[in-house]
Design a protein around this motif. Structure first.
Motif, short mmCIF file in Angstrom:
data_model
loop_
_atom_site.label_atom_id
_atom_site.label_comp_id
_atom_site.label_asym_id
_atom_site.label_seq_id
_atom_site.Cartn_x
_atom_site.Cartn_y
_atom_site.Cartn_z
N ASN A 88 9.67 -8.03 -1.15
CA ASN A 88 10.20 -8.00 0.21
C ASN A 88 9.88 -6.74 1.00
O ASN A 88 9.98 -6.75 2.23
CB ASN A 88 11.74 -8.17 0.18
N ASP A 89 9.52 -5.66 0.32
CA ASP A 89 9.26 -4.41 1.04
C ASP A 89 7.96 -4.51 1.83
O ASP A 89 6.89 -4.72 1.25
CB ASP A 89 9.16 -3.26 0.03
N PRO A 90 8.01 -4.36 3.18
CA PRO A 90 6.81 -4.55 4.01
C PRO A 90 5.66 -3.61 3.64
O PRO A 90 4.50 -4.05 3.61
CB PRO A 90 7.31 -4.27 5.43
N ALA A 91 5.97 -2.35 3.37
CA ALA A 91 4.91 -1.40 3.03
C ALA A 91 4.25 -1.77 1.71
O ALA A 91 3.02 -1.72 1.56
CB ALA A 91 5.47 0.02 2.96
N LEU A 92 5.07 -2.18 0.75
CA LEU A 92 4.53 -2.58 -0.55
C LEU A 92 3.70 -3.85 -0.43
O LEU A 92 2.63 -3.97 -1.04
CB LEU A 92 5.66 -2.78 -1.56
N LEU A 93 4.17 -4.79 0.38
CA LEU A 93 3.41 -6.02 0.62
C LEU A 93 2.03 -5.70 1.18
O LEU A 93 1.02 -6.26 0.74
CB LEU A 93 4.17 -6.96 1.57
N ASN A 94 1.97 -4.78 2.16
CA ASN A 94 0.70 -4.40 2.76
C ASN A 94 -0.22 -3.74 1.74
O ASN A 94 -1.41 -4.04 1.68
CB ASN A 94 0.92 -3.45 3.94
N THR A 95 0.34 -2.85 0.94
CA THR A 95 -0.46 -2.14 -0.06
C THR A 95 -1.02 -3.10 -1.10
O THR A 95 -2.21 -3.05 -1.44
CB THR A 95 0.38 -1.05 -0.76
N MET A 96 -0.15 -3.97 -1.62
CA MET A 96 -0.59 -4.93 -2.63
C MET A 96 -1.64 -5.89 -2.06
O MET A 96 -2.63 -6.21 -2.72
CB MET A 96 0.61 -5.70 -3.18
#
Length: 241
Positions: A88-96
């Motif tokens: 759910n974390d937007p920054a983590l989603l973008n990085t992944m």
């Protein structure tokens, strides 16, 4: 096979020359592990299939006609797939998503079929010009290079760059321009009955269906159907003068 002697062979790529290693679910789950997350590959595969279907319907051919790029499209697919699996974390989603899009340019994520290189080498040795027609984004050149296949081809036509996807005749017409020969002197090989076999034949190209799992035995003439790429050169050789 009617017409003049064969001069060019067009190739589909995904599930014809190579396939995703393991599965999308396995690859996404490996990336999640790097961030301390535990995802189930089967759940990821199901989420990916549904997301890919939705995006393909809403933004066909990577949304090119709607102002998107292949990179935009895939970032959206990956983010949505992962969010469906509880990330759910937007920054983590973008990085992944960024990492996964880059990872799929590398040979480690692709498996070249055992019969691929031999077939390409034999077709090249027959003096045939080889090209690619693929419903793929701009990463295809990097993928083929990484997998050691790029040097076999004189040109690549991807649906993102062409602005149109198979089964549209238009992408085959673009490929024929690059072949520099009439359709009746060109063959095409791919694994999809509609997108490859029927679509290529609709513009006068000699389409062959790669039927690795023998699922089209009844609806494709025997002389147009092969179960391994090993059989293709001998099919083509008799039509080269």
């Amino acid at each position: 096979m009617q017409g003049g002697p064969l001069r060019c062979v067009l190739w589909d790529v995904k599930d014809t020359l190579l396939k995703v290693r393991g599965s999308v679910g396995v690859q996404y789950s490996k990336e999640a592990e790097r961030w301390g997350l535990s995802l189930h590959p089967a759940e990821v595969n199901a989420a990916f299939r549904e997301t890919h279907r939705c995006y393909s319907n809403r933004y066909p051919n990577y949304g090119v006609s709607q102002g998107l790029t292949g990179q935009d499209w895939w970032m959206g697919v990956v983010r949505h797939t992962l969010s469906q699996c509880g990330v759910n974390d937007p920054a983590l989603l973008n990085t992944m998503a960024t990492n996964l899009c880059q990872n799929f340019c590398n040979a480690e994520n692709w498996e070249v079929f055992p019969d691929t290189k031999t077939a390409l080498e034999r077709c090249s040795s027959l003096g045939l010009k080889l090209g690619v027609v693929s419903n793929f984004d701009k990463r295809l050149e990097a993928i083929l290079r990484s997998c050691g296949l790029l040097s076999y081809f004189s040109f690549l036509v991807t649906s993102e760059e062409a602005g149109v996807a198979k089964p549209s005749p238009a992408i085959f017409h673009q490929a024929l321009q690059k072949c520099g020969t009439p359709a009746d002197r060109v063959a095409h090989i791919g694994d999809h009955y509609v997108y490859d076999y029927l679509a290529s034949r609709s513009v006068g190209i000699h389409g062959f269906l790669l039927d690795r799992d023998n699922s089209h035995k009844g609806d494709v003439p025997q002389e147009h159907r092969i179960v391994s790429l090993e059989a293709l050169p001998s099919h083509l050789q008799e039509h080269i003068v």
